[in-house]
Write a protein that holds these residues in place. Sequence first.
Motif, PDB file in Angstrom:
ATOM      1  N   LYS A   1       0.849  -1.194   0.000  1.00 56.25           N
ATOM      2  CA  LYS A   1       0.000   0.000   0.000  1.00 56.25           C
ATOM      3  C   LYS A   1       0.879   1.237   0.000  1.00 56.25           C
ATOM      4  O   LYS A   1       1.853   1.328   0.742  1.00 56.25           O
TER       5      LYS A   1
ATOM      6  N   GLU B   1      -1.965   7.350   0.103  1.00 62.33           N
ATOM      7  CA  GLU B   1      -2.694   7.344  -1.166  1.00 62.33           C
ATOM      8  C   GLU B   1      -3.480   6.043  -1.303  1.00 62.33           C
ATOM      9  O   GLU B   1      -3.303   5.101  -0.534  1.00 62.33           O
ATOM     10  N   ASP B   2      -4.353   5.992  -2.312  1.00 58.96           N
ATOM     11  CA  ASP B   2      -5.217   4.824  -2.490  1.00 58.96           C
ATOM     12  C   ASP B   2      -4.559   3.701  -3.283  1.00 58.96           C
ATOM     13  O   ASP B   2      -5.030   2.564  -3.257  1.00 58.96           O
ATOM     14  N   ASP B   3      -3.489   4.004  -4.014  1.00 57.32           N
ATOM     15  CA  ASP B   3      -2.884   3.018  -4.905  1.00 57.32           C
ATOM     16  C   ASP B   3      -1.979   2.032  -4.165  1.00 57.32           C
ATOM     17  O   ASP B   3      -1.485   2.299  -3.064  1.00 57.32           O
TER      18      ASP B   3
ATOM     19  N   TYR C   1       1.419  -0.880  -5.008  1.00 55.40           N
ATOM     20  CA  TYR C   1       2.539  -0.957  -5.949  1.00 55.40           C
ATOM     21  C   TYR C   1       3.398  -2.194  -5.726  1.00 55.40           C
ATOM     22  O   TYR C   1       3.389  -2.818  -4.662  1.00 55.40           O
TER      23      TYR C   1
ATOM     24  N   LYS D   1      -1.917   0.009 -13.523  1.00 54.38           N
ATOM     25  CA  LYS D   1      -2.338   1.379 -13.775  1.00 54.38           C
ATOM     26  C   LYS D   1      -1.227   2.154 -14.487  1.00 54.38           C
ATOM     27  O   LYS D   1      -1.435   2.729 -15.547  1.00 54.38           O
TER      28      LYS D   1
ATOM     29  N   THR E   1       2.117   0.289 -10.560  1.00 51.14           N
ATOM     30  CA  THR E   1       1.053   0.654  -9.629  1.00 51.14           C
ATOM     31  C   THR E   1      -0.287   0.045 -10.038  1.00 51.14           C
ATOM     32  O   THR E   1      -0.537  -0.227 -11.218  1.00 51.14           O
ATOM     33  N   TYR E   2      -1.154  -0.130  -9.027  1.00 53.45           N
ATOM     34  CA  TYR E   2      -2.458  -0.760  -9.210  1.00 53.45           C
ATOM     35  C   TYR E   2      -3.481  -0.035  -8.340  1.00 53.45           C
ATOM     36  O   TYR E   2      -3.161   0.410  -7.233  1.00 53.45           O
ATOM     37  N   GLU E   3      -4.709   0.074  -8.835  1.00 59.57           N
ATOM     38  CA  GLU E   3      -5.760   0.741  -8.079  1.00 59.57           C
ATOM     39  C   GLU E   3      -6.406  -0.215  -7.085  1.00 59.57           C
ATOM     40  O   GLU E   3      -6.442  -1.429  -7.298  1.00 59.57           O
ATOM     41  N   LYS E   4      -6.924   0.340  -6.001  1.00 62.47           N
ATOM     42  CA  LYS E   4      -7.627  -0.481  -5.018  1.00 62.47           C
ATOM     43  C   LYS E   4      -8.942  -0.974  -5.616  1.00 62.47           C
ATOM     44  O   LYS E   4      -9.469  -0.416  -6.585  1.00 62.47           O
ATOM     45  N   THR E   5      -9.471  -2.044  -5.026  1.00 59.65           N
ATOM     46  CA  THR E   5     -10.757  -2.598  -5.457  1.00 59.65           C
ATOM     47  C   THR E   5     -11.644  -2.771  -4.224  1.00 59.65           C
ATOM     48  O   THR E   5     -11.254  -2.425  -3.108  1.00 59.65           O
TER      49      THR E   5
ATOM     50  N   ASN F   1      -8.354  -3.327  -0.460  1.00 57.24           N
ATOM     51  CA  ASN F   1      -8.529  -1.929  -0.048  1.00 57.24           C
ATOM     52  C   ASN F   1      -8.003  -1.641   1.350  1.00 57.24           C
ATOM     53  O   ASN F   1      -8.211  -0.559   1.888  1.00 57.24           O
TER      54      ASN F   1
END
Length: 321
Positions: A69, A73-75, A77, A150, A166-170, A174
């Motif tokens: 995490k 931030e929300d992303d 990595y 991402k 990097t990758y976005e949360k789901t 989360n």
Amino acid sequence: MNTNTLKYLLIILSFLGISCTKEIKNQNKDNSIVITKEDKTVETPERTSDIINSEYTQEESIYIGMLQKMYGEDDYYISIAFNDAVPDSFHNTFHRNTEDYIGELISKTEDHERYKIKKSVAQKYFDVRGLDTIIILNDDQERIDTLFRKNYEYFSDQLESQVIATYEKTKIVNKDEDYLCMSNNDIVLSKTSVFKKDSTYLAKTLIKNSFHPSNVYAHYKMIKNTDTISFVSFGIYNNKIQKECFYLFKNKNPIDSIINEYSISKMLPVPISMETENLYIAYEFIPDTDAFWVSLIGIDLKNDKLKNYKRNRLYTSLKKE
């Protein structure tokens, strides 16, 4: 950043190339390991730990590591490493001349800065195979989600600078924690034996081998068939010796070890079935610094050896769905 942290970061970057890998090596040239404790010397059987070195090609491989995490931030990595085609001399050149390789600023906080890196640049200099799609697993070694890349980014904070995917949360991924992940594949997942703490067993193992460590960082055991496999990660500090040790035991007898400047705090099971080998993610760190990373380690139960998988890449023929 304190002086010790800076010193050890330079050590890590010099032989890791930003990656979460390192070389497993024995203490002595004759492949025996000798630890002096007071007036006693204990030797392990002769053993040369395997180093998995694969040339950088388009050969199929599986990346296995930890999704982290991003603070504030929300992303999430993954740290990525230079590929084998890039000479070591270029590593420092890249970091000294980042303006030649990075693009637009993504975000800037009090703690860090993020810059976008073009896909063509990432593919040219870094080992990014399979990272467009990754599988997320939970603590029970079960697949729980799939994430899609991402960005490729240059990430810089007070501790270090590195290239990341990097990758976005789901809805599922989360939480403010690390997740075991691997590049997308069609391998049949099969649970691996879990190491558990046992202080009584640890004490008996140390006594049997006349070990008198200054600090014990981790101690775990597991049962495999009729054998008890255990490990102890510890440091020895006195006027004559300053070193970190990781010992692997079978039924309290030492079978292999890592003697280096870093220690291991825990080993997480990787649910990939191999005939005579268990896979684990090792959390590694340098004591008294902020430096830490993760590595993919195998325990060869047939030959009683530790294996280190370079750049957290698994190259092997495995059972597919």
